[in-house]
Design a protein around this motif. Structure first.
Motif, short mmCIF file in Angstrom:
data_model
loop_
_atom_site.label_atom_id
_atom_site.label_comp_id
_atom_site.label_asym_id
_atom_site.label_seq_id
_atom_site.Cartn_x
_atom_site.Cartn_y
_atom_site.Cartn_z
N MET A 160 0.86 -1.21 0.00
CA MET A 160 0.00 0.00 0.00
C MET A 160 0.89 1.24 0.00
N ASN A 161 1.44 1.53 -1.17
CA ASN A 161 2.40 2.63 -1.27
C ASN A 161 1.87 3.85 -1.99
N ARG A 162 1.22 3.57 -3.12
CA ARG A 162 0.81 4.68 -3.98
C ARG A 162 -0.67 4.99 -3.79
N ILE A 163 -0.94 6.26 -3.55
CA ILE A 163 -2.32 6.68 -3.27
C ILE A 163 -2.74 7.72 -4.30
N ALA A 164 -3.85 7.46 -4.99
CA ALA A 164 -4.44 8.49 -5.86
C ALA A 164 -5.57 9.14 -5.07
N ILE A 165 -5.49 10.47 -4.93
CA ILE A 165 -6.55 11.20 -4.24
C ILE A 165 -7.42 11.87 -5.29
N ILE A 166 -8.67 11.43 -5.33
CA ILE A 166 -9.61 11.89 -6.36
C ILE A 166 -10.57 12.88 -5.70
N VAL A 167 -10.58 14.10 -6.22
CA VAL A 167 -11.27 15.19 -5.52
C VAL A 167 -12.53 15.62 -6.25
N GLY A 168 -13.61 15.77 -5.48
CA GLY A 168 -14.84 16.39 -5.99
C GLY A 168 -15.13 17.61 -5.14
N THR A 169 -15.21 18.78 -5.77
CA THR A 169 -15.42 20.00 -4.98
C THR A 169 -16.19 21.04 -5.79
N VAL A 170 -16.93 21.87 -5.07
CA VAL A 170 -17.61 23.00 -5.73
C VAL A 170 -16.93 24.30 -5.29
N TYR A 171 -16.80 24.45 -3.99
CA TYR A 171 -16.29 25.73 -3.46
C TYR A 171 -14.85 25.65 -2.97
N GLY A 172 -14.23 24.50 -3.11
CA GLY A 172 -12.81 24.40 -2.77
C GLY A 172 -12.52 23.77 -1.41
N GLY A 173 -13.55 23.51 -0.61
CA GLY A 173 -13.30 22.93 0.71
C GLY A 173 -12.67 21.54 0.61
N ALA A 174 -13.20 20.70 -0.25
CA ALA A 174 -12.66 19.34 -0.40
C ALA A 174 -11.27 19.40 -1.03
N GLU A 175 -11.06 20.39 -1.88
CA GLU A 175 -9.73 20.54 -2.50
C GLU A 175 -8.70 20.90 -1.43
N TYR A 176 -9.05 21.84 -0.57
CA TYR A 176 -8.14 22.24 0.51
C TYR A 176 -7.83 21.03 1.41
N LEU A 177 -8.89 20.29 1.74
CA LEU A 177 -8.70 19.12 2.59
C LEU A 177 -7.80 18.08 1.90
N ALA A 178 -8.01 17.90 0.59
CA ALA A 178 -7.21 16.92 -0.16
C ALA A 178 -5.74 17.33 -0.17
N GLU A 179 -5.49 18.63 -0.26
CA GLU A 179 -4.10 19.09 -0.23
C GLU A 179 -3.45 18.79 1.13
N GLN A 180 -4.23 19.03 2.19
CA GLN A 180 -3.72 18.72 3.53
C GLN A 180 -3.47 17.21 3.68
N ALA A 181 -4.40 16.43 3.13
CA ALA A 181 -4.27 14.96 3.21
C ALA A 181 -3.02 14.51 2.46
N ALA A 182 -2.79 15.09 1.27
CA ALA A 182 -1.62 14.70 0.48
C ALA A 182 -0.34 15.02 1.25
#
Ligand SMILES: Cc1cc2nc3c(=O)[nH]c(=O)nc-3n(C[C@H](O)[C@H](O)[C@H](O)COP(=O)(O)O)c2cc1C
Length: 149
Positions: free
Chosen positions: A1-23
């Protein structure tokens, strides 16, 4: 379990910001992460990640955000089997809407139909309870993605 693809769905950017923090967090823990802010099924398949991590908000009435809808439809139509893959979903929503985290739930259902193996029960984050989803999501990620260092 090495490589992770983070697939983002967002309208206002909240999920995008969270995905960046997660990455950032997962990279610091020794994983190879790719952020898919404009997700394309072909690109994710070509990357062949071990983990498909979807981080998506919900729009409309339980609907998938526009940026992630083509990915969802493509995956539903092409139906790539994820038999040896791990799947994980973090949904951002608001429980004052009827279909709470409807997009995340649609993604989780589809990834399970594609035979992915759930890492854990999905995490549903309610904007009625917190305006800082990272305070819930980052500890959840820490609990499920052990540090490799
Ligand atoms: C027009 C609109 C429709 C929404 N519909 C839903 C919904 O059906 N279900 C839900 O759980 N949340 C719904 N939400 C809440 C969002 O999913 C939530 O605020 C989320 O944190 C937004 O994340 P984003 O900035 O990544 O788009 C809606 C928000 C808006 C503005």
């Amino acid at each position: 379990m090495n490589r992770i693809a983070i697939i983002v769905g967002t309208v206002y950017g909240g999920a995008e910001y969270l995905a960046e923090q997660a990455a950032k967090l997962l990279t610091a823990r020794g994983y190879q992460c790719t952020l898919h802010l404009d997700p394309k099924l072909g690109a994710v398949l070509a990357e062949d990640p071990d983990v498909w991590l979807v981080i998506s908000s919900t729009t409309g009435q339980g609907d998938i955000p526009d940026n992630a809808l083509p990915f969802f439809i493509d995956a539903r139509d092409r139906f790539p089997l994820l038999t040896d893959k791990i799947i994980a979903v973090i949904g951002l929503g608001d429980s004052s809407y009827e279909n709470f985290c409807g997009a995340g739930k649609q993604f989780y259902e589809l990834l399970q139909e594609l035979q992915g193996k759930p890492l854990a029960e999905p995490l549903w984050i309610d904007a009625c309870e917190t305006l800082e989803p990272e305070t819930i999501a980052l500890p959840w990620l820490e609990a499920h993605f052990p540090s490799k260092g």
